[in-house]
Design an enzyme around this catalytic site. Structure first.
Site, PDB file in Angstrom:
ATOM      1  N   LYS A 212      15.454  34.064  47.691  1.00 15.00           N
ATOM      2  CA  LYS A 212      15.667  32.784  49.129  1.00 15.00           C
ATOM      3  C   LYS A 212      14.760  33.163  50.678  1.00 15.00           C
ATOM      4  CE  LYS A 212      18.771  32.363  53.305  1.00 15.00           C
ATOM      5  NZ  LYS A 212      19.731  31.640  54.078  1.00 15.00           N
ATOM      6  N   GLU A 218      12.282  44.183  46.282  1.00 10.59           N
ATOM      7  CA  GLU A 218      12.810  44.721  44.386  1.00 10.59           C
ATOM      8  C   GLU A 218      12.600  43.068  43.388  1.00 10.59           C
ATOM      9  OE1 GLU A 218      14.870  45.377  47.369  1.00 10.59           O
ATOM     10  OE2 GLU A 218      16.470  46.691  46.810  1.00 10.59           O
ATOM     11  N   GLY A 274      22.746  34.036  51.430  1.00 11.08           N
ATOM     12  CA  GLY A 274      22.610  34.654  50.159  1.00 11.08           C
ATOM     13  C   GLY A 274      23.651  34.909  49.508  1.00 11.08           C
ATOM     14  N   ARG A 275      24.799  35.716  49.312  1.00 11.89           N
ATOM     15  CA  ARG A 275      26.088  35.795  49.113  1.00 11.89           C
ATOM     16  C   ARG A 275      26.447  34.395  48.360  1.00 11.89           C
ATOM     17  NH1 ARG A 275      25.377  38.181  54.192  1.00 11.89           N
ATOM     18  NH2 ARG A 275      26.995  37.906  56.032  1.00 11.89           N
ATOM     19  N   GLU A 360      29.508  42.622  52.667  1.00 10.59           N
ATOM     20  CA  GLU A 360      28.340  42.096  53.100  1.00 10.59           C
ATOM     21  C   GLU A 360      28.964  41.299  54.582  1.00 10.59           C
ATOM     22  OE1 GLU A 360      24.490  39.823  51.821  1.00 10.59           O
ATOM     23  OE2 GLU A 360      23.463  41.844  51.301  1.00 10.59           O
ATOM     24  N   HIS A 391      44.484  51.819  32.210  1.00  9.30           N
ATOM     25  CA  HIS A 391      44.068  53.197  31.448  1.00  9.30           C
ATOM     26  C   HIS A 391      42.973  53.888  32.500  1.00  9.30           C
ATOM     27  CE1 HIS A 391      46.413  51.642  27.933  1.00  9.30           C
ATOM     28  NE2 HIS A 391      46.185  50.810  28.327  1.00  9.30           N
ATOM     29  N   LYS A 511      15.657  49.320  54.618  1.00 10.97           N
ATOM     30  CA  LYS A 511      14.877  48.860  53.966  1.00 10.97           C
ATOM     31  C   LYS A 511      13.622  49.106  54.974  1.00 10.97           C
ATOM     32  CE  LYS A 511      16.423  44.159  52.575  1.00 10.97           C
ATOM     33  NZ  LYS A 511      16.934  43.248  52.915  1.00 10.97           N
TER      34      LYS A 511
END
Ligand code: F6P
Length: 546
Positions: A212, A218, A274-275, A360, A391, A511
């Site tokens: 965005k 990253e 973003g999410r 978030e 399990h 950050k």
């Protein structure tokens, strides 16, 4: 900064106080009693809309609880808040932004105005551009720099620019074009990129740089490594970038700076969080995989749930019911988590996707007016697809000391009919929900002839709440409905807590510190030791051993 309408603090609202009193009356009531006292409960405490069926009968609630939770929603202004979002008001007040993921799936005939401009035509323009591009890549018409067809698509992004695309790719793999290989690179750990491309050829590989902001450390680091890798495999000709890189972003300036022609950029807008962006251009990898028509079916699914959320009375409103139940357990029962348990292998990344969406959004400690919240907010979401989880961690859900509300998600039909597999899978959904709710008493255990000493170990207390969500089969449209169900569930929770579910300031501090520490790790001179003693020592140790 836009200011929020002042609300009475949550714990002082009349419905909240009534819920507190009610909680004292009901919290020790067992689900066994609730079911015994109401023969119609299993059918009555259900709701169905747009093909999604919700059984919420195995929750620790009665009619009074529901009435009070709905009163709480009304008192918290949920109705007005929903309208404000759909209208395009700037409800993300700390960033002064509208919150309009619902516009991304609105039909062409709708109009939503932000800052004096109808955003719907631009949404459809981008969708058309994406469709044209996807068709060219899928058909082989789009050629790489050396004239070869694209066989591999690598999405580079992180957070919302990765989790939605990966989840949707995995969820809809059944519908994907199988001669295209899809990889997703997110982590700044070089191993992520190295493994993603190790068996790929640069002349057949297209990179989608999804960000965005187009400034995320990253993603930009991975994008630069991808550029080097690509050019190295293509003889170093800079012109190759135009055929092997496209950008998905709101930041045209940074996209050009990176060297991607804005012709090859697919835009979106600051009003898409973003999410909440998997149905924007961020979904380009999804569209490349499943084709434009299927992508539009995903959008239609989202939209159907949006209309349901906006127009259905709260007592029949699926996202509202789920959201209110989460508030009930989080704030009154002190539950700290919610388990998401999809009984569908294709949904294996759905819990991970929901982690960003929910945490978030609602991991906030102040209300919209900046005061500290007076009740717990966002629970921890986690989960794995069934039956694998059974399990592994289900033991703790069944017999541990914590209350873990569960959402079971199952399908009437499988995409891969194979003998008795699907009936077995679904038998497990129903069995787990039943066992959690009703358990097994000491009397029942004894009646089975269990040795006295073992009885306590084999007792299941039950009274563990769950929702069961059922729908036909995992189609593109159903995926859209499921994601929108949780988006609006999160919205409902955030509205009650009166928090900003659409900012994410909490990720900033780390950050900033990482940027500072990176300089210290790479510097030829010793750092000045101005951190705390632990951080100083860790940096020193790393520098000595790297
Ligand atoms: O982690 C913070 C965050 O801003 C997320 O909200 C977002 O999805 C992610 O980083 C990636 O951001 P971008 O798409 O700008 O690279």
């Amino acid at each position: 900064m836009q200011t929020a309408t002042k609300l009475v603090p949550l714990t002082e609202r009349a419905a909240w106080k009534a819920l507190q009193t009610h909680f004292q009356q009901i919290h020790e009531t067992h689900l066994r009693q609730l079911f015994d006292g109401d023969p119609g409960r299993g059918e009555r405490y259900t709701a169905e809309a747009v093909g999604i069926f919700l059984d919420y009968s195995k929750n620790r609630i009665n009619d009074e609880t529901l009435k009070l939770l709905i009163a709480l929603a009304e008192e918290s202004g949920l109705r007005e808040k929903i309208e404000a979002m759909f209208r395009g008001d700037k409800i993300n007040i700390t960033e002064n932004r509208a919150v309009l993921h619902v516009a991304l799936r609105a039909p062409k005939t709708e109009s939503i105005v932000v800052d004096g401009e109808d955003v719907i035509p631009a949404v459809h323009e981008v969708l058309d551009k994406m469709s044209g591009f996807a068709n060219r890549v899928r058909s082989g018409e789009w050629k790489g720099h050396t004239g070869k067809k694209i066989r591999n698509v690598v999405n580079i992004g992180i957070g919302g620019s990765d989790l939605g695309p990966v989840m949707a790719y995995e969820a809809l793999k059944h519908y994907s074009q199988r001669d295209l290989v899809f990889r997703f690179v997110s982590n700044v750990d070089g191993s992520d990129f190295a493994e993603a491309v190790q068996d790929l050829k640069a002349d057949e590989t297209l990179f989608l740089v999804a960000s965005k902001t187009f400034t995320t450390l990253e993603t930009m680091t991975n994008a630069h490594s991808a550029r080097e890798w690509s050019l190295a495999g293509l003889g170093g000709d800079e012109k190759a970038v135009a055929k092997h890189f496209v950008a998905i972003s709101t930041n045209a300036k940074e996209v050009s700076k990176f060297g991607i022609d804005t012709e090859n950029m697919f835009g979106f807008w600051d009003w898409v969080g973003g999410r909440y962006s998997m149905d924007s251009a961020i979904g380009l990898s999804t569209m490349l995989a499943i084709g434009p028509e299927n992508f539009r079916a995903v959008l239609a699914g989202f939209h159907a749930m949006d209309v349901h959320f906006r127009t259905t009375p709260f007592e029949k409103n699926l996202p509202v019911l789920l959201g209110l139940l989460t508030v009930w357990y989080t704030d009154f029962f002190n539950a700290q988590t919610v388990a998401i348990l999809p009984y569908e292998q294709y949904l294996k990344r759905f819990p991970a996707y929901l982690q960003q969406l929910t945490m978030e959004s609602n991991g906030k400690h102040v209300t919209l007016d900046g005061t500290h919240v007076t009740a717990e907010t966002g629970p921890i979401y986690w989960g794995e697809p069934g039956t694998n989880g059974q399990h592994s961690f289900y033991q703790l859900i069944h017999q541990g000391t914590r209350l873990i509300p569960c959402d079971f998600i199952g399908f009437y039909k499988t995409l891969n009919p194979l003998g008795r597999h699907h009936d077995m899978l679904m038998a497990n959904v129903f069995a787990q929900a039943e066992a959690l709710a009703f358990g097994k008493t000491a009397e029942q255990v004894k009646a089975e002839g269990t040795a006295e000493a073992l009885v306590p170990h084999r007792v299941f207390e039950g009274n563990r709440p769950s929702n069961t969500i059922l729908t036909e089969k995992l189609t593109p449209e159903v995926l859209g409905k499921l994601v929108a169900l949780y988006e609006h569930n999160v919205f409902t929770q955030g509205a009650i807590w009166n928090i900003d579910s659409f900012d994410q300031w909490g990720v900033e501090l780390g950050k900033v510190l990482a940027t500072r520490i990176l300089g210290e790790l790479e510097s030829s001179s010793d750092p000045d030791g101005s951190h705390d003693t632990s951080t100083n020592h860790l940096i020193k140790k790393y520098r000595q051993n790297k």
